[in-house]
Design an enzyme around this catalytic site. Structure first.
Site, short mmCIF file in Angstrom:
data_model
loop_
_atom_site.label_atom_id
_atom_site.label_comp_id
_atom_site.label_asym_id
_atom_site.label_seq_id
_atom_site.Cartn_x
_atom_site.Cartn_y
_atom_site.Cartn_z
N ASP A 43 -15.48 72.50 60.61
CA ASP A 43 -16.07 73.51 59.72
C ASP A 43 -15.42 74.85 60.07
OD1 ASP A 43 -17.55 74.78 57.78
OD2 ASP A 43 -19.47 73.99 58.41
C1 BGC Z 1 -19.98 75.69 55.56
C2 BGC Z 1 -19.48 74.42 54.94
C3 BGC Z 1 -18.43 74.71 53.89
C4 BGC Z 1 -17.34 75.57 54.48
C5 BGC Z 1 -16.26 75.91 53.50
C6 BGC Z 1 -18.86 76.63 55.97
O1 BGC Z 1 -19.35 77.87 56.33
O2 BGC Z 1 -20.77 75.38 56.68
O3 BGC Z 1 -20.55 73.69 54.39
O4 BGC Z 1 -17.89 73.51 53.42
O5 BGC Z 1 -17.92 76.78 54.95
O6 BGC Z 1 -16.69 76.75 52.51
#
Ligand code: BGC
Length: 750
Positions: free
Chosen positions: A301
């Protein structure tokens, strides 16, 4: 012999479409891998955000790519993947242009490896303007209707692919057992069975056409594992989850989704028992790969590898963090704001801190994904896909799904449905809000910038005016969730005199992730004061709750005549609310979580026996599970009666099936849908059993006076639990099955 052979063929076919490549693609992939330098390999493992290639970086709002920055990312750093947008989504055409520019540049690199672009299409395609947004997972769970999960995932895949994007960072499979958690609305609620059933169906729907098909996208299971279990409910804070609980509640939805053919998995930014999941070889390799059999790409992530060093403090240097994460099993790093991961991983490989075999394994998975997605055949936006954007049927689907999500919690003296010939006062901060109906991931990350919503998005106020005529509607509200007018109890008094009913629209403004952290589940004081003031005016008050988690309404519930839980149900939320309030739709949603009374009363529906009994003398509040509204609660404008619960046998042996039938009759005067839920209770077990667990559900439709027999077939797997040795087993003994108010017992033996 025929059947086993057919079954085997079926397994091979599923594996061939979902997990493996055609012979030709596999040969190309192997040839490519052989030619790749270590720099090109490490680049494939690097994912950057759009700002890195945008003119003006984060300052860009128009989707303008900086050719020099793009060249640097793709040619100098050999980047394999790009994600995200800056401030807001783009039109389909703009997306097509963006993706074309990026793939053109990829074609100029030595090996011409296409880019895989990823976006968060969480409840519809978030980042394409005018896409259709559906209820968030929580609302989908309330529908208890798997057809909507499938159809909405398909529409989302179509709208992503129409935009030229083939990787969707969805579905969220985190289990909603901590109602404070700011990502609660993205979950399917507190029940494991609903999460695993709906999550698995979403994955199939995204991927089952085969990823080369212009109607499919790669799914991404989020956020493996235990993300939602943060002890204090704040986003990305520590969870302490014993393995028995991890396996009982958190793992099943991921296990099912892997079985359903998921191509990618994103990792939990948090930590479990002091170990950041991004550094957990046990969870990333032993459990995910070896036990669950996951073969696809594992992506980190946002910035989470860096954070092993600078937030979690388990890696003494940024390079240690990279080494730790890659060796634990991360294939791709969502770095995503710079190229540090690339530089550090190269260094680490040269120093032999990461074996080249680990790099080859990761790169092979990433390239496999790209081949599966057809990116090597044609990396560009496809005309056939573009034609699937914005189909009129998506709007119908969004409306129907939102209607079935609507959950009627209270209807004193059948105040609802309201007549269309009355005067209503519409009050409360969400009456003129669009973002409070859609929530997070709606054209922007936070979903709170209404400038980007489709022009035909309705507020509750507008939808009510459209339904009963503007002349019958007055309001004390203003646009803007925080506008002071919305909380003015004096103006409310004046307006209430002329109204027959007060419709009070309250709840939460949109939020996503950490900005949604809250110290308190009680509704903000100003909303409570507003409702209390309305309740003193001698007119019935109907609460409409547009919120992403159960905000306490305990002190305003008794004097409310009707309460409708609307969740964040997407583009057609206002229409669905209004259809239910004025009787054009008979509500059938059922709560996918327990609506608690207060912080001190957080007991979940699948409680243990000792939570059932309250052993205090000074508290007469009833049983230990004493919520405001229980899991599964949801009223209708008609009534349903259960009878004739029958089991095909009172004994179930080994792997046999037990058929359970029940007759459901619509005893009221109008047609309605109804989700029939089957719960079981293991009376005695080696681990304290849950008092009830949802094991199956079916949604049926009944005309007034009509009866239907509903049949469920369960086997021992539907009775299983995780024992002290961490094995999922079914113990011999007596079980109770419960459907509606009917119960029956049977015995299970090996
Ligand atoms: C979130 C994810 C997301 C990613 C990309 C992160 O901050 O936890 O769920 O897919 O950002 O946008």
């Amino acid at each position: 012999m025929r059947k086993p052979i057919l079954a085997l063929l079926a397994i091979i076919c599923v594996t061939a479409t979902n997990a493996q490549l055609t012979k030709a693609d596999e040969q190309k992939l192997n040839a490519l891998l052989k030619q790749m330098t270590i720099e090109e390999k490490v680049g494939q493992m690097t994912q950057v955000t759009f700002a890195v290639i945008a003119k003006g970086g984060w300052g860009d709002t128009e989707g303008n790519i900086d050719p020099a920055a793009l060249k640097k990312a793709l040619s100098d750093y050999h980047v394999g993947s790009v994600l995200n947008v800056n401030a807001h989504g783009f039109s389909v055409d703009k997306w097509n242009e963006v993706i074309t520019t990026i793939q053109d540049e990829a074609q100029k690199t030595r090996l011409k490896i296409p880019i895989v672009y990823g976006l968060d299409g969480m409840h519809g395609q978030t980042y394409t303007l005018n896409s259709t947004l559906f209820p968030h997972n929580l609302g989908m769970a309330a529908t208890r209707n798997p057809e909507y999960v499938k159809a909405a995932a398909k529409a989302t895949a179509n709208e992503l692919r129409a935009s030229g994007v083939r990787w969707n960072f969805a579905p969220v499979l985190d289990i909603g057992r901590q109602p404070l958690w700011s990502r609660f609305p993205e979950t399917y609620g507190e029940d494991v069975y609903i999460a695993k059933t709906m999550g698995g169906l979403a994955v199939r729907s995204y991927e089952e056409d085969g990823l080369k098909n212009p109607t499919a996208v790669a799914s991404c299971l989020k956020h493996y594992l235990g993300y939602s279990g943060a002890r204090n409910g704040k986003d990305r804070t520590p969870a302490y989850i014993p393995e028995i609980e991890l396996r009982e509640y958190y793992l099943p939805s991921f296990r099912e989704a892997v079985k359903s053919g998921a191509s990618t998995v994103m990792i939990n930014s948090g930590e479990i028992n002091g170990e950041p999941v991004h550094a957990s070889k046990y969870l990333l390799t032993d459990v995910l790969r070896k036990e669950l059999g996951f073969q696809g790409v594992v992506v980190s992530d946002w910035e989470d590898i860096k954070r092993l060093h600078d937030r979690h403090n388990v890696a003494a240097t940024p390079r240690d963090a990279v080494v730790m994460a890659v060796n634990a099993g991360i294939d791709m790093s969502m770095v995503p704001t710079d190229f540090s991961f690339y530089d550090l991983l190269l260094e680490a490989v040269k120093l032999k801190e990461v074996p080249i075999s680990r790099i080859d394994e990761a790169v092979k998975r990433i390239l496999t994904l790209k081949f599966k997605l057809g990116l090597f055949d044609n990396p560009y936006p496809e005309a056939a896909a573009k034609a699937n954007f914005g189909k009129p049927e998506y709007q119908t689907l969004a409306l129907n799904a939102a209607r079935e999500a609507m959950t009627l919690l209270k209807n004193k003296n059948n105040i609802l449905p309201l007549s269309k010939n009355i005067k209503v006062l519409v009050a409360g901060p969400s009456a003129q809000s669009i973002s409070a109906l859609n929530g997070c991931w709606s054209y922007t990350w936070q979903g709170n910038n209404e400038q980007w919503y489709p022009a035909d998005s309705k507020t509750i106020l507008q939808a009510i005016k459209d339904k009963i005529g503007a002349a019958n509607v007055t309001t004390t509200t203003a646009k803007g969730f925080n506008a002071v007018e919305n909380y003015n109890t004096e103006s409310l008094k004046g307006a209430a005199d002329k109204a027959d009913v007060i419709i009070m629209c309250i709840g939460e403004e949109a939020y996503a992730e950490s900005p949604g952290n809250t110290r308190e589940l009680a509704l903000p004081d100003e909303q409570v004061e507003l409702v209390k003031a309305a309740q003193l005016m001698g007119k019935p008050v109907i609460l409409v709750l547009t919120e992403g988690r159960p905000r306490f309404i305990t002190n305003i519930e008794p004097a409310s005549s009707g309460i409708l839980m609307a969740y964040w149900s997407g583009r057609k939320t206002a229409e669905a609310i209004t259809d239910v309030l004025f009787g054009d739709y008979n509500p059938d949603g059922r709560l996918p979580f327990t609506y608690h009374k207060s912080m001190g009363e957080i007991v979940l529906y699948d409680r243990k026996p000792t939570e059932e009994v309250r052993e205090v003398f000074n508290d007469n509040a009833g049983s230990g599970y004493d919520p405001l509204y229980p899991f599964g609660w949801g009223l209708s404008y008609t009534t349903f009666e259960y009878s004739d619960l029958q089991l095909s046998s009172t004994t179930l042996k080994g792997d046999a099936k037990l058929n359970i039938t029940v007759t459901v009759k619509n005893t009221g005067s109008r047609a309605g849908k109804h989700a029939v839920e089957l719960y079981t209770h293991d009376l005695y077990a080696s681990i304290t059993p849950s008092m009830k667990r949802l094991r199956a559900f079916q949604k049926i439709s009944l005309n007034a006076g009509e009866s239907k027999q509903v049949t469920f077939a369960i086997d021992r797997n539907d009775l299983a639990f995780v024992n002290a040795q961490l094995k999922t087993i079914t113990e011999a003994g007596e079980f109770e099955v419960m459907i509606g108010d009917k119960k029956a017992k049977f015995n299970y033996s090996y």
